[in-house]
Scaffold this motif. Structure first.
Motif, mmCIF file in Angstrom:
data_model
loop_
_atom_site.group_PDB
_atom_site.id
_atom_site.type_symbol
_atom_site.label_atom_id
_atom_site.label_comp_id
_atom_site.label_asym_id
_atom_site.label_seq_id
_atom_site.Cartn_x
_atom_site.Cartn_y
_atom_site.Cartn_z
ATOM 1 N N GLU A 164 0.827 -1.208 0.000
ATOM 2 C CA GLU A 164 0.000 0.000 0.000
ATOM 3 C C GLU A 164 0.860 1.255 0.000
ATOM 4 N N SER A 165 1.971 1.208 0.764
ATOM 5 C CA SER A 165 2.856 2.385 0.799
ATOM 6 C C SER A 165 3.533 2.609 -0.555
ATOM 7 N N LEU A 166 3.810 1.521 -1.301
ATOM 8 C CA LEU A 166 4.410 1.670 -2.630
ATOM 9 C C LEU A 166 3.433 2.344 -3.593
ATOM 10 N N PHE A 167 2.164 1.971 -3.512
ATOM 11 C CA PHE A 167 1.151 2.639 -4.346
ATOM 12 C C PHE A 167 1.089 4.132 -4.008
ATOM 13 N N GLN A 168 1.114 4.436 -2.728
ATOM 14 C CA GLN A 168 1.026 5.831 -2.296
ATOM 15 C C GLN A 168 2.260 6.619 -2.729
ATOM 16 N N ASP A 169 3.453 5.990 -2.626
ATOM 17 C CA ASP A 169 4.691 6.676 -3.016
ATOM 18 C C ASP A 169 4.680 7.051 -4.498
ATOM 19 N N ARG A 170 3.978 6.259 -5.305
ATOM 20 C CA ARG A 170 3.934 6.540 -6.742
ATOM 21 C C ARG A 170 2.651 7.287 -7.139
ATOM 22 N N ASN A 171 1.945 7.779 -6.123
ATOM 23 C CA ASN A 171 0.714 8.543 -6.357
ATOM 24 C C ASN A 171 -0.309 7.751 -7.163
ATOM 25 N N LEU A 172 -0.394 6.466 -6.877
ATOM 26 C CA LEU A 172 -1.366 5.606 -7.525
ATOM 27 C C LEU A 172 -2.493 5.284 -6.548
ATOM 28 N N PRO A 173 -3.727 5.235 -7.027
ATOM 29 C CA PRO A 173 -4.820 4.832 -6.126
ATOM 30 C C PRO A 173 -4.662 3.369 -5.746
ATOM 31 N N LEU A 174 -5.066 3.047 -4.533
ATOM 32 C CA LEU A 174 -5.009 1.658 -4.094
ATOM 33 C C LEU A 174 -5.983 0.826 -4.918
#
Length: 329
Positions: free
Chosen positions: A224-234
């Motif tokens: 989840e943190s990787l998605f957030q770091d790349r500004n991608l929705p979960l």
């Protein structure tokens, strides 16, 4: 404000804590009314009420809050109940060790482990224990670190192989570090992602469903943190499960992706049940190790099993077998 009277060193003798007191505390931890707790012990409610009153009178502190017919345990009651459960567990373990000796065995040791170490470290250690100490009976359970730590604290397992919690409770344990648990992303063999040129980007994986640990699990939080770091929705479609069997069955029937220990994924890929996704995502998570309660006097069989786990661990660390490098398929 009046200062509370501290318990003296002889408090256990002073209150003449009896087996019935221990049983009542255990029953109250499982039932939310005094009536139902008393019935589970075959006691009349007035007798159970007197036992509880004896404890609270001598200690001088209420252990439960009364809310109508319900009893709600407070912080003091939680401490006493937890240790009452541990004492009763120790009595059960004493009986089991006696019975094992009487029947020619050495005793039973229960081990809880997260999935990754089971594939290599734990299996190798178990084979060695069976060869060198065939009189020791082993019980193995798997699960998440959160669930296994709860089992360890409750006395349901003797040894845990997993990650320690990040709060003060870990101070109650002896901890032998093993190393990081590398993780990989995996899917069924004919998943649409394998038609793409490797490495697969996280953006390419986002639209697919996922089957992940329940909320709060380390690997899920990392993803989840990787998605957030790349500004991608979960991902919108996520099934939460700590069951490896459920995860593999779900992957087989859907286009879902998952995060698995590299050791587990390598084993499943070997038999072509899944395929590891070659991606640009690094999901290494915090290190894990061997945990045992400091407060428990460990039996000789438990210490023998611990020694074997450590012996198995040493060559694995030296050769790097714990790295769990993903296979190419």
């Amino acid at each position: 404000m009046q200062e509370k009277q501290l318990l003296p060193p002889s408090w256990f003798v002073d209150i003449r804590l009896k087996f019935r007191h221990l049983q009542l505390l255990q029953a109250l931890s499982r039932h939310n009314t005094l009536q139902s707790a008393a019935e589970s012990l075959g006691l009349a409610q007035p007798a159970a009420s007197r036992l509880l009153g004896d404890l609270e009178d001598v200690i001088g502190i209420p252990l439960f809050q009364r809310e109508g017919r319900r009893l709600v345990i407070n912080a003091y009651g939680s401490v006493l109940t937890r240790h009452a459960n541990n004492l009763l567990d120790e009595l059960d373990r004493t009986r089991d060790e006696f019975n094992a000796l009487l029947s020619g065995g050495a005793g039973t040791v229960s081990i809880g482990a997260i999935d990754g170490p089971v594939v290599d470290l734990l299996t190798t250690a178990v084979l060695n224990i069976q060869r060198d100490n065939p009189d020791i009976s082993l019980e193995i359970r798997t699960g998440s670190s959160v669930g296994l730590f709860h089992d360890l604290m409750n006395g349901d397992i003797d040894i845990m192989i997993g990650r320690a919690p990040e709060d003060a409770r870990s101070m109650a344990c002896h901890y032998t570090p093993i190393g990081e648990e590398p993780m990989v992303i995996a899917a069924r063999q004919d998943h649409p992602l394998f038609r793409k040129t490797a490495p697969v980007r996280l953006e390419d994986m986002a639209p697919f469903p996922w089957v992940l640990q329940r909320k709060g699990g380390k690997s899920r939080s990392k993803l989840e943190s990787l998605f957030q770091d790349r500004n991608l929705p979960l991902p919108k479609d996520i099934i939460g499960s700590d069951s490896l069997l459920m995860t593999l069955a779900y992957l087989e029937r859907t286009d879902a992706l998952t995060v698995l220990s590299a050791a587990v994924a390598n084993q499943q890929a070997k038999y072509r049940q899944i395929q590891i996704v070659s991606s640009d995502v690094n999901i290494a998570i915090s290190s894990y190790g061997i945990l045992m309660l400091k407060s428990r006097n460990q039996s000789r069989p438990t210490m023998k099993v611990l020694d074997e786990l450590k012996k198995t661990l040493r060559p694995a660390q030296k050769t790097g077998r714990l790295a769990g490098r993903p296979v190419r398929s």
